[in-house]
Design a protein around this motif. Structure first.
Motif, PDB file in Angstrom:
ATOM      1  N   GLN A 154       0.837  -1.203   0.000  1.00  0.00           N
ATOM      2  CA  GLN A 154       0.000   0.000   0.000  1.00  0.00           C
ATOM      3  C   GLN A 154       0.874   1.256   0.000  1.00  0.00           C
ATOM      4  O   GLN A 154       0.548   2.236  -0.659  1.00  0.00           O
ATOM      5  CB  GLN A 154      -0.917   0.013   1.220  1.00  0.00           C
ATOM      6  N   GLY A 155       1.965   1.204   0.718  1.00  0.00           N
ATOM      7  CA  GLY A 155       2.876   2.338   0.757  1.00  0.00           C
ATOM      8  C   GLY A 155       3.520   2.586  -0.592  1.00  0.00           C
ATOM      9  O   GLY A 155       3.642   3.734  -1.033  1.00  0.00           O
ATOM     10  N   ARG A 156       3.933   1.521  -1.264  1.00  0.00           N
ATOM     11  CA  ARG A 156       4.523   1.669  -2.612  1.00  0.00           C
ATOM     12  C   ARG A 156       3.501   2.250  -3.576  1.00  0.00           C
ATOM     13  O   ARG A 156       3.823   3.114  -4.390  1.00  0.00           O
ATOM     14  CB  ARG A 156       5.038   0.328  -3.111  1.00  0.00           C
ATOM     15  N   ASP A 157       2.250   1.765  -3.488  1.00  0.00           N
ATOM     16  CA  ASP A 157       1.196   2.292  -4.353  1.00  0.00           C
ATOM     17  C   ASP A 157       0.958   3.777  -4.082  1.00  0.00           C
ATOM     18  O   ASP A 157       0.803   4.570  -5.012  1.00  0.00           O
ATOM     19  CB  ASP A 157      -0.107   1.515  -4.157  1.00  0.00           C
ATOM     20  N   PHE A 158       0.931   4.137  -2.804  1.00  0.00           N
ATOM     21  CA  PHE A 158       0.724   5.535  -2.433  1.00  0.00           C
ATOM     22  C   PHE A 158       1.859   6.412  -2.949  1.00  0.00           C
ATOM     23  O   PHE A 158       1.620   7.461  -3.549  1.00  0.00           O
ATOM     24  CB  PHE A 158       0.621   5.664  -0.902  1.00  0.00           C
ATOM     25  N   LEU A 159       3.099   5.983  -2.727  1.00  0.00           N
ATOM     26  CA  LEU A 159       4.234   6.780  -3.169  1.00  0.00           C
ATOM     27  C   LEU A 159       4.316   6.842  -4.691  1.00  0.00           C
ATOM     28  O   LEU A 159       4.724   7.870  -5.251  1.00  0.00           O
ATOM     29  CB  LEU A 159       5.534   6.239  -2.578  1.00  0.00           C
ATOM     30  N   SER A 160       3.896   5.784  -5.372  1.00  0.00           N
ATOM     31  CA  SER A 160       3.855   5.807  -6.839  1.00  0.00           C
ATOM     32  C   SER A 160       2.830   6.828  -7.333  1.00  0.00           C
ATOM     33  O   SER A 160       3.074   7.542  -8.304  1.00  0.00           O
ATOM     34  CB  SER A 160       3.512   4.431  -7.389  1.00  0.00           C
ATOM     35  N   ALA A 161       1.694   6.871  -6.664  1.00  0.00           N
ATOM     36  CA  ALA A 161       0.661   7.840  -7.049  1.00  0.00           C
ATOM     37  C   ALA A 161       1.145   9.266  -6.809  1.00  0.00           C
ATOM     38  O   ALA A 161       0.935  10.153  -7.650  1.00  0.00           O
ATOM     39  CB  ALA A 161      -0.628   7.584  -6.269  1.00  0.00           C
ATOM     40  N   VAL A 162       1.791   9.493  -5.684  1.00  0.00           N
ATOM     41  CA  VAL A 162       2.319  10.826  -5.390  1.00  0.00           C
ATOM     42  C   VAL A 162       3.386  11.201  -6.416  1.00  0.00           C
ATOM     43  O   VAL A 162       3.406  12.335  -6.924  1.00  0.00           O
ATOM     44  CB  VAL A 162       2.892  10.884  -3.950  1.00  0.00           C
ATOM     45  N   ASP A 163       4.241  10.260  -6.756  1.00  0.00           N
ATOM     46  CA  ASP A 163       5.287  10.511  -7.745  1.00  0.00           C
ATOM     47  C   ASP A 163       4.686  10.837  -9.109  1.00  0.00           C
ATOM     48  O   ASP A 163       5.129  11.771  -9.784  1.00  0.00           O
ATOM     49  CB  ASP A 163       6.209   9.301  -7.848  1.00  0.00           C
ATOM     50  N   ALA A 164       3.670  10.097  -9.516  1.00  0.00           N
ATOM     51  CA  ALA A 164       3.032  10.340 -10.814  1.00  0.00           C
ATOM     52  C   ALA A 164       2.396  11.729 -10.855  1.00  0.00           C
ATOM     53  O   ALA A 164       2.516  12.444 -11.858  1.00  0.00           O
ATOM     54  CB  ALA A 164       1.981   9.269 -11.089  1.00  0.00           C
ATOM     55  N   LYS A 165       1.751  12.124  -9.764  1.00  0.00           N
ATOM     56  CA  LYS A 165       1.123  13.450  -9.715  1.00  0.00           C
ATOM     57  C   LYS A 165       2.175  14.553  -9.725  1.00  0.00           C
ATOM     58  O   LYS A 165       1.995  15.585 -10.387  1.00  0.00           O
ATOM     59  CB  LYS A 165       0.233  13.575  -8.479  1.00  0.00           C
ATOM     60  N   ALA A 166       3.268  14.356  -9.022  1.00  0.00           N
ATOM     61  CA  ALA A 166       4.336  15.354  -9.000  1.00  0.00           C
ATOM     62  C   ALA A 166       4.976  15.485 -10.380  1.00  0.00           C
ATOM     63  O   ALA A 166       5.269  16.598 -10.834  1.00  0.00           O
ATOM     64  CB  ALA A 166       5.386  14.981  -7.957  1.00  0.00           C
ATOM     65  N   ARG A 167       5.179  14.364 -11.054  1.00  0.00           N
ATOM     66  CA  ARG A 167       5.750  14.413 -12.415  1.00  0.00           C
ATOM     67  C   ARG A 167       4.793  15.095 -13.385  1.00  0.00           C
ATOM     68  O   ARG A 167       5.213  15.889 -14.230  1.00  0.00           O
ATOM     69  CB  ARG A 167       6.092  13.010 -12.893  1.00  0.00           C
ATOM     70  N   ALA A 168       3.502  14.805 -13.280  1.00  0.00           N
ATOM     71  CA  ALA A 168       2.509  15.447 -14.152  1.00  0.00           C
ATOM     72  C   ALA A 168       2.490  16.953 -13.911  1.00  0.00           C
ATOM     73  O   ALA A 168       2.414  17.743 -14.863  1.00  0.00           O
ATOM     74  CB  ALA A 168       1.126  14.846 -13.914  1.00  0.00           C
ATOM     75  N   PHE A 169       2.566  17.354 -12.659  1.00  0.00           N
ATOM     76  CA  PHE A 169       2.598  18.776 -12.322  1.00  0.00           C
ATOM     77  C   PHE A 169       3.846  19.427 -12.912  1.00  0.00           C
ATOM     78  O   PHE A 169       3.776  20.502 -13.510  1.00  0.00           O
ATOM     79  CB  PHE A 169       2.566  18.958 -10.802  1.00  0.00           C
ATOM     80  N   GLY A 170       4.987  18.779 -12.766  1.00  0.00           N
ATOM     81  CA  GLY A 170       6.233  19.306 -13.319  1.00  0.00           C
ATOM     82  C   GLY A 170       6.180  19.437 -14.830  1.00  0.00           C
ATOM     83  O   GLY A 170       6.649  20.427 -15.395  1.00  0.00           O
ATOM     84  N   HIS A 171       5.592  18.435 -15.490  1.00  0.00           N
ATOM     85  CA  HIS A 171       5.454  18.498 -16.946  1.00  0.00           C
ATOM     86  C   HIS A 171       4.520  19.634 -17.354  1.00  0.00           C
ATOM     87  O   HIS A 171       4.773  20.321 -18.359  1.00  0.00           O
ATOM     88  CB  HIS A 171       4.961  17.171 -17.510  1.00  0.00           C
ATOM     89  N   ALA A 172       3.445  19.845 -16.612  1.00  0.00           N
ATOM     90  CA  ALA A 172       2.519  20.940 -16.923  1.00  0.00           C
ATOM     91  C   ALA A 172       3.206  22.295 -16.766  1.00  0.00           C
ATOM     92  O   ALA A 172       3.019  23.187 -17.603  1.00  0.00           O
ATOM     93  CB  ALA A 172       1.288  20.859 -16.024  1.00  0.00           C
ATOM     94  N   ILE A 173       4.001  22.443 -15.730  1.00  0.00           N
ATOM     95  CA  ILE A 173       4.740  23.694 -15.523  1.00  0.00           C
ATOM     96  C   ILE A 173       5.716  23.917 -16.672  1.00  0.00           C
ATOM     97  O   ILE A 173       5.791  25.015 -17.237  1.00  0.00           O
ATOM     98  CB  ILE A 173       5.492  23.674 -14.172  1.00  0.00           C
ATOM     99  N   ALA A 174       6.461  22.887 -17.040  1.00  0.00           N
ATOM    100  CA  ALA A 174       7.432  23.007 -18.135  1.00  0.00           C
ATOM    101  C   ALA A 174       6.728  23.316 -19.456  1.00  0.00           C
ATOM    102  O   ALA A 174       7.200  24.143 -20.241  1.00  0.00           O
ATOM    103  CB  ALA A 174       8.248  21.730 -18.253  1.00  0.00           C
ATOM    104  N   GLU A 175       5.599  22.671 -19.697  1.00  0.00           N
ATOM    105  CA  GLU A 175       4.841  22.914 -20.921  1.00  0.00           C
ATOM    106  C   GLU A 175       4.370  24.364 -20.987  1.00  0.00           C
ATOM    107  O   GLU A 175       4.479  25.010 -22.036  1.00  0.00           O
ATOM    108  CB  GLU A 175       3.625  21.981 -20.933  1.00  0.00           C
ATOM    109  N   GLY A 176       3.842  24.860 -19.892  1.00  0.00           N
ATOM    110  CA  GLY A 176       3.398  26.246 -19.840  1.00  0.00           C
ATOM    111  C   GLY A 176       4.544  27.226 -20.034  1.00  0.00           C
ATOM    112  O   GLY A 176       4.411  28.233 -20.738  1.00  0.00           O
ATOM    113  N   TYR A 177       5.676  26.927 -19.443  1.00  0.00           N
ATOM    114  CA  TYR A 177       6.850  27.781 -19.590  1.00  0.00           C
ATOM    115  C   TYR A 177       7.286  27.832 -21.051  1.00  0.00           C
ATOM    116  O   TYR A 177       7.552  28.903 -21.595  1.00  0.00           O
ATOM    117  CB  TYR A 177       7.999  27.267 -18.719  1.00  0.00           C
ATOM    118  N   HIS A 178       7.361  26.670 -21.700  1.00  0.00           N
ATOM    119  CA  HIS A 178       7.817  26.629 -23.087  1.00  0.00           C
ATOM    120  C   HIS A 178       6.814  27.311 -24.028  1.00  0.00           C
ATOM    121  O   HIS A 178       7.224  27.971 -24.986  1.00  0.00           O
ATOM    122  CB  HIS A 178       8.081  25.195 -23.525  1.00  0.00           C
ATOM    123  N   ALA A 179       5.521  27.157 -23.738  1.00  0.00           N
ATOM    124  CA  ALA A 179       4.511  27.823 -24.560  1.00  0.00           C
ATOM    125  C   ALA A 179       4.626  29.341 -24.424  1.00  0.00           C
ATOM    126  O   ALA A 179       4.593  30.065 -25.425  1.00  0.00           O
ATOM    127  CB  ALA A 179       3.115  27.359 -24.159  1.00  0.00           C
TER     128      ALA A 179
END
Length: 67
Positions: free
Chosen positions: A26-51
Motif C-alpha cells: 500500500q505504501g509503494r502504491d501511495f508513493l507511486s501515485a504521489v510521484d506520478a502526480k508530481a511528475r505530471a505537475f512538473g510536466h505541466a509547468i514546463a509545458e506552460g513555460y515553453h509555450a
C-alpha cells in the motif's frame, strides 16, 4: 544556524518515514501515485513555460527593431 539543523533533521526524518512506508504494498502504491502526480505537475509547468517562451519570442520577432 538552528533553522538549518531543523531543516536537515526534517529531511532525514522524511526519508526515514518514506523508506518505512515503501516497505508495504500500500505504501509503494501511495508513493507511486504521489510521484506520478508530481511528475505530471512538473510536466505541466514546463509545458506552460515553453509555450509562454514561444509566445514571447514570436512577439519579439514581429516587433520592429527600435535600436
Amino acid at each position: 544556524m538552528k533553522s538549518i539543523l531543523w531543516f536537515t533533521v526534517g529531511v532525514a526524518a522524511g526519508f526515514a518515514v518514506a523508506h518505512q512506508v515503501n516497505q508495504t504494498k500500500q505504501g509503494r502504491d501511495f508513493l507511486s501515485a504521489v510521484d506520478a502526480k508530481a511528475r505530471a505537475f512538473g510536466h505541466a509547468i514546463a509545458e506552460g513555460y515553453h509555450a509562454r517562451d514561444a509566445e514571447l519570442r514570436a512577439e519579439q520577432a514581429e516587433a520592429p527593431a527600435t535600436l
